[in-house]
Design an enzyme around this catalytic site. Sequence first.
Site, PDB file in Angstrom:
ATOM      1  N   GLY A   1      -4.531  -4.658  -4.120  1.00 35.61           N
ATOM      2  CA  GLY A   1      -5.614  -3.709  -4.350  1.00 35.61           C
ATOM      3  C   GLY A   1      -5.040  -2.374  -4.701  1.00 35.61           C
ATOM      4  O   GLY A   1      -4.213  -1.859  -3.962  1.00 35.61           O
ATOM      5  N   HIS A   2      -5.375  -1.859  -5.861  1.00 32.08           N
ATOM      6  CA  HIS A   2      -4.986  -0.472  -6.112  1.00 32.08           C
ATOM      7  C   HIS A   2      -6.154   0.312  -6.666  1.00 32.08           C
ATOM      8  O   HIS A   2      -6.954  -0.186  -7.438  1.00 32.08           O
ATOM      9  CB  HIS A   2      -3.752  -0.337  -7.013  1.00 32.08           C
TER      10      HIS A   2
ATOM     11  N   ASP B   1       0.812  -1.217   0.000  1.00 35.30           N
ATOM     12  CA  ASP B   1       0.000   0.000   0.000  1.00 35.30           C
ATOM     13  C   ASP B   1       0.845   1.266   0.000  1.00 35.30           C
ATOM     14  O   ASP B   1       0.463   2.278   0.577  1.00 35.30           O
ATOM     15  CB  ASP B   1      -0.982  -0.006   1.193  1.00 35.30           C
TER      16      ASP B   1
ATOM     17  N   GLN C   1       1.820  -6.710  -3.424  1.00 32.04           N
ATOM     18  CA  GLN C   1       2.362  -6.687  -2.061  1.00 32.04           C
ATOM     19  C   GLN C   1       3.704  -5.930  -2.044  1.00 32.04           C
ATOM     20  O   GLN C   1       3.884  -5.034  -2.834  1.00 32.04           O
ATOM     21  CB  GLN C   1       2.503  -8.095  -1.461  1.00 32.04           C
TER      22      GLN C   1
ATOM     23  N   LYS D   1       1.942   2.428  -5.390  1.00 35.88           N
ATOM     24  CA  LYS D   1       2.755   2.176  -6.598  1.00 35.88           C
ATOM     25  C   LYS D   1       2.152   2.852  -7.829  1.00 35.88           C
ATOM     26  O   LYS D   1       2.847   3.159  -8.783  1.00 35.88           O
ATOM     27  CB  LYS D   1       2.885   0.672  -6.849  1.00 35.88           C
TER      28      LYS D   1
HETATM   29  P1  IMP Z   1      -2.372 -13.182   1.901  1.00 36.96           P
HETATM   30  O1  IMP Z   1      -1.545 -12.557   0.811  1.00 36.96           O
HETATM   31  O2  IMP Z   1      -3.850 -12.994   1.680  1.00 36.96           O
HETATM   32  O3  IMP Z   1      -2.001 -14.602   2.173  1.00 36.96           O
HETATM   33  O4  IMP Z   1      -2.065 -12.391   3.252  1.00 36.96           O
HETATM   34  C1  IMP Z   1      -0.790 -12.458   3.874  1.00 36.96           C
HETATM   35  C2  IMP Z   1      -0.383 -11.122   4.465  1.00 36.96           C
HETATM   36  O5  IMP Z   1      -0.109 -10.201   3.423  1.00 36.96           O
HETATM   37  C3  IMP Z   1      -1.466 -10.468   5.327  1.00 36.96           C
HETATM   38  O6  IMP Z   1      -0.837  -9.784   6.399  1.00 36.96           O
HETATM   39  C4  IMP Z   1      -2.107  -9.479   4.386  1.00 36.96           C
HETATM   40  O7  IMP Z   1      -2.726  -8.406   5.078  1.00 36.96           O
HETATM   41  C5  IMP Z   1      -0.899  -9.012   3.592  1.00 36.96           C
HETATM   42  N1  IMP Z   1      -1.232  -8.503   2.261  1.00 36.96           N
HETATM   43  C6  IMP Z   1      -1.600  -9.221   1.165  1.00 36.96           C
HETATM   44  N2  IMP Z   1      -1.810  -8.402   0.119  1.00 36.96           N
HETATM   45  C7  IMP Z   1      -1.578  -7.153   0.553  1.00 36.96           C
HETATM   46  C8  IMP Z   1      -1.601  -5.862  -0.104  1.00 36.96           C
HETATM   47  O8  IMP Z   1      -1.867  -5.701  -1.286  1.00 36.96           O
HETATM   48  N3  IMP Z   1      -1.276  -4.797   0.703  1.00 36.96           N
HETATM   49  C9  IMP Z   1      -0.934  -4.932   2.001  1.00 36.96           C
HETATM   50  N4  IMP Z   1      -0.888  -6.115   2.628  1.00 36.96           N
HETATM   51  C10 IMP Z   1      -1.206  -7.204   1.914  1.00 36.96           C
END
Ligand code: IMP
Length: 428
Positions: A40-41, A13, A223, A16
């Site tokens: 998510g963007h 977040d 991420q 980007k």
């Molecule tokens: P997962 O990717 O759903 O398995 O989640 C694993 C960890 O990555 C968790 O702490 C999520 O909140 C974090 N996470 C996954 N995608 C994002 C993102 O796009 N932004 C911020 N944190 C993320």
Amino acid sequence: MPAIVLVGAQWGDEGKGKATDLIGGQVDYVVKFNGGNNAGHTVVIDGETYALHLLPSGILTPSVTPVIGNGVVIDLAVLFQELDGLEARGIDTSRLVVSANAHLIPSYNRTLDKVTERFLGKRRIGTTGRGIGPTYADKMSRVGLRVQDLFDENILRQKVEGALEQKNQLLVKVYNRRAASVDEVTDELLGYADRLRPMVTDTALLLDQALTDGKVVIMEAGQATLLDVDHGTYPFVTSSNATAGGASTGSGIPPTRIDGVIAVLKAYTTRVGEGPFPTELFGAEGDRLRKAGGEFGTTTGRPRRCGWLDTVIGRYATRINGTTDLVVTKLDVLTGYDPVPVCVAYEIDGVRHDEMPMTQTEFHHAVPIFEYFEGWDDDISGARTLDDLPPAARRYLEAVEEMCNAPISAVGVGPGREQIVAIRDLVR
Ligand code: IMP
């Protein structure tokens, strides 16, 4: 500089989209190389807001070919929902290409993601519940389903059957859930095959040819650095490689063809989900920063945890990604804070650490050592050059550059596309 990787330097977040906005007009291909619809963007174009989760941001730019690379995990229902949503708003999505080697997120993995988290209780990761972790686990265990399997019904059915032999034991005996049916899962997936087929191609070959033709390719990470399964704050990470190295494996573009790495660094720090966060602010202080920065998740709507900038993490991100350009975002959010604290090192069990500690146990014990910078009150949202910024904001940026060990090429000063202080071209 035709092949460029774009990564987040912190826990995600970072914004980007600011960097993609800057280079938008010069780019021919935007490749998503890791993750799935856990990302998510929000992109704002001509006052219209688009929230994308799975699709690469390039889908909104008519001159760009958006690519879903082999390193991605795809929830087909979400893919087509996003495509339909964009089409309904008049966006042409026909340029999208999808790797035949990308993995599919079957419905049983969404269920498993959620029930596993529930069973973990206090030890939960705080996942997005989208089935990302179980699907990457299947990939590594070699029981995953790939895009190409949709085009061979027999193989798909066999693979679903093989996977469910194990998964149903887990679902029924451990988690007390309904077993998934081979036919239901297979038929649901097959239902998307015809529509997907024209988009599917050998994306590694396509990108190789594009680079040979002198096209500009951006590999955009989902991420961020500290959520990388190898280099992040394991186990509080996602299940893919979100650092620059992952761009190669997740796209098929070899390291020797990558020319630059842009790391996006928010002027403060946020994190969603569980896990250590040394500079986190709690109570009213955290609320103030969260409100000022509008820090609520695009994917889950969850309030993000907020804290001061941590340059130990910034330095680490430069080292792990080989950052050639830093893009600092949301500097305007710090307006009105005086002084502005920046974490420069950690104290861990009485010892000063200037670099990321070797073990997670140490990282959990890290207490930030702050340096305090003079703040500024002036509205900086109209600044377009460094000279437009107040001296205190410039000094803050100089310090960040020095401590994070990479040059700052652009600075975001507001949510609008044009609200950027551009210092150096990102595509060179
Ligand atoms: P997962 O990717 O759903 O398995 O989640 C694993 C960890 O990555 C968790 O702490 C999520 O909140 C974090 N996470 C996954 N995608 C994002 C993102 O796009 N932004 C911020 N944190 C993320």
